[in-house]
Design an enzyme around this catalytic site. Structure first.
Site, PDB file in Angstrom:
ATOM      1  N   PRO A 133     -42.652  -8.413 -27.432  1.00  0.00           N
ATOM      2  CA  PRO A 133     -42.360  -6.905 -28.137  1.00  0.00           C
ATOM      3  C   PRO A 133     -42.754  -6.379 -26.317  1.00  0.00           C
ATOM      4  O   PRO A 133     -42.841  -6.050 -26.494  1.00  0.00           O
ATOM      5  CB  PRO A 133     -42.829  -6.588 -28.892  1.00  0.00           C
ATOM      6  CG  PRO A 133     -43.841  -8.017 -29.543  1.00  0.00           C
ATOM      7  CD  PRO A 133     -44.117  -8.494 -28.930  1.00  0.00           C
ATOM      8  N   GLU A 134     -41.500  -6.555 -25.550  1.00  0.00           N
ATOM      9  CA  GLU A 134     -41.018  -5.406 -24.732  1.00  0.00           C
ATOM     10  C   GLU A 134     -40.564  -4.543 -25.467  1.00  0.00           C
ATOM     11  O   GLU A 134     -39.861  -4.233 -25.966  1.00  0.00           O
ATOM     12  CB  GLU A 134     -40.861  -6.260 -23.301  1.00  0.00           C
ATOM     13  CG  GLU A 134     -42.411  -7.181 -23.365  1.00  0.00           C
ATOM     14  CD  GLU A 134     -40.916  -8.369 -21.961  1.00  0.00           C
ATOM     15  OE1 GLU A 134     -40.605  -7.849 -20.938  1.00  0.00           O
ATOM     16  OE2 GLU A 134     -41.453  -9.936 -21.787  1.00  0.00           O
TER      17      GLU A 134
END
Length: 302
Positions: free
Chosen positions: A27-28
């Site tokens: 998750p960016e």
DNA sequence: ACGAGAACCTGTTTGC
DNA sequence: TGCAAACAGGTTCTCG
């Protein structure tokens, strides 16, 4: 400037009774943005009827009184800042959520279709009958509360850098943040206090698009290079959000889980594979910087 | 103040 | 084939 992807296709998919799952995600910013948009139909403008906490020992620990402070509250707004999702409640409280690196959100329009998973640590039920499950095998995720009126006045938000997709983020701002930095540009871009939301993957991708070597020292970049880097950061993030949006829309056609990354990256994870620049005959190089994998083309990135 | 590295954690991949 | 070691990464803490 961002299109709404939680459109009527998305709603109709949810109302078929299936669930909605994010998988294989690092998750960016783009992934967090997509997760937040996926949560909106179920959680925004909803009343939290019940909260079940299966374990409290995520990173930093979930507050012991978390459930009692949010139960009965009305969620009137979701927003994203960096890699965090913030749910604002009508009782002067905000829920702060970070997915860590293995965090997933599963949404069930009807709680009856919920299938429990081993690492479902927190489960929200809404008055409308939906269930939102926070699953995080590695427990690098975070879930805590802040006063709504001052949620961004404390760390990590108080020192966090610009949102890269905001108009406020421009080359001059990036330049001023980098001039005092002596570390490699790769390491600097991972610092959330310089730019918010970039992680290892998109830093590699942005540097590739900007033709800048990850090994360059931050304070050695000239104005043209910082212009290119600023544009590359925005482009790579916009593209990834668009890809996430398309998988949201495609969900109506699938029976199983939803994943983001059917598309490939230009350099990340492509060690020894050919550079994607048509005129380049080099292969992607790999090295380790600050303990993190870096991928780049030594011929295209100078 | 800054930068580098370790620690946290567990599912998955790699190597013997 | 089976088991152990390595690997992945965001954030926070420690140390130089």
């Amino acid at each position: 400037m961002l299109a709404i992807v939680a459109d009527h296709f998305f709603f109709s998919a949810l109302h078929k009774g299936a669930f909605f799952r994010y998988t294989d995600v690092m998750p960016e910013l783009p992934e967090v943005e997509t997760v937040m948009r996926g949560m909106m139909p179920a959680l925004e403008n909803a009343t939290i009827q019940n909260v079940t906490i299966n374990r409290f020992d995520l990173r930093g620990g979930i507050p012991r009184d978390f459930a009692e402070r949010v139960t009965g509250a009305y969620v009137d707004k979701l927003e994203r800042r960096g890699k965090y999702i913030i749910a604002h409640l009508n009782n002067d409280t905000s829920i702060i959520l970070h997915l860590g690196m293995s965090g997933r959100i599963r949404i069930f329009p009807q709680a009856t279709s919920y299938d429990a998973q081993k690492h479902d640590h927190v489960i929200f039920d809404t008055a409308a009958g939906a269930r939102i499950a926070f699953e995080d095998p590695r427990r690098f995720g975070m879930l805590y509360l802040a006063p709504r009126s001052a949620w961004d006045q404390a760390p990590p938000f108080s020192k966090m850098g610009s949102e890269p997709l905001d108009n406020h983020f421009h080359a001059q701002r990036l330049a001023s943040a980098l001039t005092s930095r002596k570390s490699p540009i790769k390491s600097a871009l991972l610092d959330q206090n310089i730019v918010a939301g970039l992680g290892n993957i998109y830093v590699c991708e942005a540097l590739y698009r900007a033709h800048i070597s990850p090994l360059r020292l931050s304070n050695s970049l000239n104005a043209d290079e910082i212009d290119a880097l600023t544009a590359a950061i925005k482009d790579v993030l916009r593209d990834a959000i668009a890809a996430g949006g398309s998988t949201l829309r495609d969900y109506q056609h699938t029976d199983g889980e939803l994943g983001y990354f059917q598309h490939r990256f230009d350099v990340y994870g492509r060690k020894d594979e050919p550079c994607k620049t048509a005129t380049c005959d080099a292969t992607v190089q790999h090295c380790v910087q600050s303990g993190r994998s870096t991928f780049y083309c030594a011929q295209c990135q100078l």
